[in-house]
Scaffold this active site. Sequence first.
Site, PDB file in Angstrom:
ATOM      1  N   LYS A 189       0.855  -1.189   0.000  1.00  0.00           N
ATOM      2  CA  LYS A 189       0.000   0.000   0.000  1.00  0.00           C
ATOM      3  C   LYS A 189       0.890   1.238   0.000  1.00  0.00           C
ATOM      4  O   LYS A 189       1.740   1.408   0.890  1.00  0.00           O
ATOM      5  CB  LYS A 189      -0.875  -0.053   1.252  1.00  0.00           C
ATOM      6  CG  LYS A 189      -2.184   0.676   1.138  1.00  0.00           C
ATOM      7  CD  LYS A 189      -3.030   0.319   2.353  1.00  0.00           C
ATOM      8  CE  LYS A 189      -4.307   1.084   2.402  1.00  0.00           C
ATOM      9  NZ  LYS A 189      -4.990   0.916   3.689  1.00  0.00           N
TER      10      LYS A 189
HETATM   11  C1  E4P Z   1      -8.178   2.236   3.645  1.00  0.00           C
HETATM   12  O1  E4P Z   1      -7.560   1.277   3.257  1.00  0.00           O
HETATM   13  C2  E4P Z   1      -8.120   2.775   4.994  1.00  0.00           C
HETATM   14  O2  E4P Z   1      -7.459   1.838   5.812  1.00  0.00           O
HETATM   15  C3  E4P Z   1      -9.466   2.994   5.620  1.00  0.00           C
HETATM   16  O3  E4P Z   1     -10.534   2.522   4.835  1.00  0.00           O
HETATM   17  C4  E4P Z   1      -9.668   4.325   6.242  1.00  0.00           C
HETATM   18  O4  E4P Z   1     -10.926   4.353   6.880  1.00  0.00           O
HETATM   19  P1  E4P Z   1     -11.300   5.456   7.953  1.00  0.00           P
HETATM   20  O5  E4P Z   1     -11.464   6.756   7.234  1.00  0.00           O
HETATM   21  O6  E4P Z   1     -12.605   4.982   8.535  1.00  0.00           O
HETATM   22  O7  E4P Z   1     -10.185   5.490   8.947  1.00  0.00           O
END
Ligand code: E4P
Length: 218
Positions: free
Chosen positions: A87
């Site tokens: 990522k």
């Molecule tokens: C994406 O991969 C992130 O880990 C995640 O979906 C962020 O979500 P949040 O905005 O609820 O922290």
Amino acid sequence: MKFFIDTANLDEIKEAHDLGVLDGVTTNPSLMAKEGIKGEDNVRNHYKAICDIVDDNVSAEVIATDFDGIVKEGESLAKIDDKIVVKVPMIRDGVKALKYFSSNGIRTNCTLIFSAGQAILAAKAGANYVSPFIGRLDDIATDGLGLIEQIVNIYDQYDYQTEVLAASVRHTMHLIQCAEMGVDVATCPLSVITGLLRHPLTDSGLEKFLADHKKNNS
Ligand code: E4P
């Protein structure tokens, strides 16, 4: 649409997997911190434990923000397990790293996508997934699902291999509307997946069926 769970909590990952509907997992540094996972060895062991549960892939996020650092960290994460997807944040050196990884057979998920332009850039650089954050846009009174629709429409017009991975999915309607738009993957907390189960007519209907069966058999 594939279901990924957005957590680093092994119990939640197992629960979603045991339900039989889980494809993969996304994590981020905040989710790893929430589980108290720190130190390189512990982080690697934790990713390995997650990979051993799921069938599809597991997104592991780099911490580095410079090209050399992202490449080094991403290559090391990718060696943990074949299921690892690196990522990478949507920053200048991140885009360069996406191109490097795609040319070197390492799968990537470009995270922190908040505009269609960023999604186009990530696709051009060869990202396997783009992660537009719905909830965080909604949080600042901007249409998160509108961005998803825009990206799906743009990608439909070209032969980009990049899959749309809807992220920051906060509730069941986000998930359902993503499915209506033909999103490839949605990642969300366990509560959103189990939230899909619930309907008061299912509960009252089952209660009546069981009561009638009991009456008939007593
Ligand atoms: C994406 O991969 C992130 O880990 C995640 O979906 C962020 O979500 P949040 O905005 O609820 O922290």
